[in-house]
Design a protein around this motif. Structure first.
Motif, PDB file in Angstrom:
ATOM      1  N   ASN A  22       0.822  -1.209   0.000  1.00 49.42           N
ATOM      2  CA  ASN A  22       0.000   0.000   0.000  1.00 49.42           C
ATOM      3  C   ASN A  22       0.859   1.263   0.000  1.00 49.42           C
ATOM      4  O   ASN A  22       0.546   2.236  -0.697  1.00 49.42           O
ATOM      5  N   ALA A  23       1.928   1.259   0.766  1.00 46.80           N
ATOM      6  CA  ALA A  23       2.811   2.418   0.813  1.00 46.80           C
ATOM      7  C   ALA A  23       3.475   2.639  -0.544  1.00 46.80           C
ATOM      8  O   ALA A  23       3.604   3.781  -1.005  1.00 46.80           O
ATOM      9  N   SER A  24       3.868   1.559  -1.200  1.00 51.70           N
ATOM     10  CA  SER A  24       4.506   1.711  -2.518  1.00 51.70           C
ATOM     11  C   SER A  24       3.499   2.234  -3.548  1.00 51.70           C
ATOM     12  O   SER A  24       3.852   3.028  -4.423  1.00 51.70           O
ATOM     13  N   GLN A  27       3.177   5.973  -2.952  1.00 52.50           N
ATOM     14  CA  GLN A  27       4.348   6.681  -3.451  1.00 52.50           C
ATOM     15  C   GLN A  27       4.335   6.735  -4.979  1.00 52.50           C
ATOM     16  O   GLN A  27       4.701   7.749  -5.573  1.00 52.50           O
ATOM     17  N   LEU A  28       3.912   5.661  -5.615  1.00 52.04           N
ATOM     18  CA  LEU A  28       3.840   5.631  -7.072  1.00 52.04           C
ATOM     19  C   LEU A  28       2.840   6.670  -7.579  1.00 52.04           C
ATOM     20  O   LEU A  28       3.114   7.389  -8.545  1.00 52.04           O
ATOM     21  N   GLN A  30       1.991   9.433  -6.088  1.00 51.41           N
ATOM     22  CA  GLN A  30       2.583  10.758  -5.873  1.00 51.41           C
ATOM     23  C   GLN A  30       3.612  11.081  -6.945  1.00 51.41           C
ATOM     24  O   GLN A  30       3.654  12.202  -7.467  1.00 51.41           O
ATOM     25  N   VAL A  31       4.443  10.130  -7.286  1.00 51.56           N
ATOM     26  CA  VAL A  31       5.467  10.345  -8.311  1.00 51.56           C
ATOM     27  C   VAL A  31       4.811  10.627  -9.659  1.00 51.56           C
ATOM     28  O   VAL A  31       5.234  11.529 -10.399  1.00 51.56           O
ATOM     29  N   LEU A  32       3.774   9.870  -9.988  1.00 47.70           N
ATOM     30  CA  LEU A  32       3.083  10.090 -11.264  1.00 47.70           C
ATOM     31  C   LEU A  32       2.441  11.466 -11.320  1.00 47.70           C
ATOM     32  O   LEU A  32       2.506  12.152 -12.343  1.00 47.70           O
ATOM     33  N   SER A  33       1.841  11.907 -10.221  1.00 45.42           N
ATOM     34  CA  SER A  33       1.223  13.237 -10.222  1.00 45.42           C
ATOM     35  C   SER A  33       2.282  14.327 -10.310  1.00 45.42           C
ATOM     36  O   SER A  33       2.080  15.342 -10.991  1.00 45.42           O
TER      37      SER A  33
END
Length: 111
Positions: A22-24, A27-28, A30-33
């Motif tokens: 879930n944490a990954s 984070q994914l 957030q990185v995409l946005s």
């Protein structure tokens, strides 16, 4: 049926795996946005940097004095000279030009 320590250890390890997954995923997302925001800002910057070419007047570069569209200006050019003179006289009566000889000569650098 009682809960044995082996069952608890497997449950905790599975909970740990699920929480890491879930944490990954968070984070994914957030990185995409962030990447999409960066790309959008680059496109906006490119749009700002482009030079927009203005329309060229076919009337030898004459400037429209009334800031109206060019069609109205062209129609005004075709009107009779008497109408032009009357329009200029009426504008001259209604306009007051205030000129200050000090404008542009004094620069305030104090703040």
């Amino acid at each position: 049926m009682a809960i044995h320590p082996i069952d608890l250890s497997t449950m905790y390890s599975q909970l740990d795996n699920v929480s890491k997954f879930n944490a990954s995923q968070n984070q994914l997302a957030q990185v995409l946005s962030q990447n999409s925001n960066k790309i959008e800002s680059q496109h906006e910057f490119e749009k700002i940097q482009t030079v927009k070419e203005t329309e060229k007047n076919a009337e030898d570069g004459k400037i429209n004095p009334d800031a109206k569209n060019s069609q109205q200006f062209a129609e005004g050019e075709n009107s009779s000279s008497e109408e032009k003179n009357q329009n200029q006289e009426s504008k001259a009566k209604n306009e007051f030009v205030v000129k200050n000889p000090r404008i542009g000569r004094i620069i305030d650098i104090t703040g």
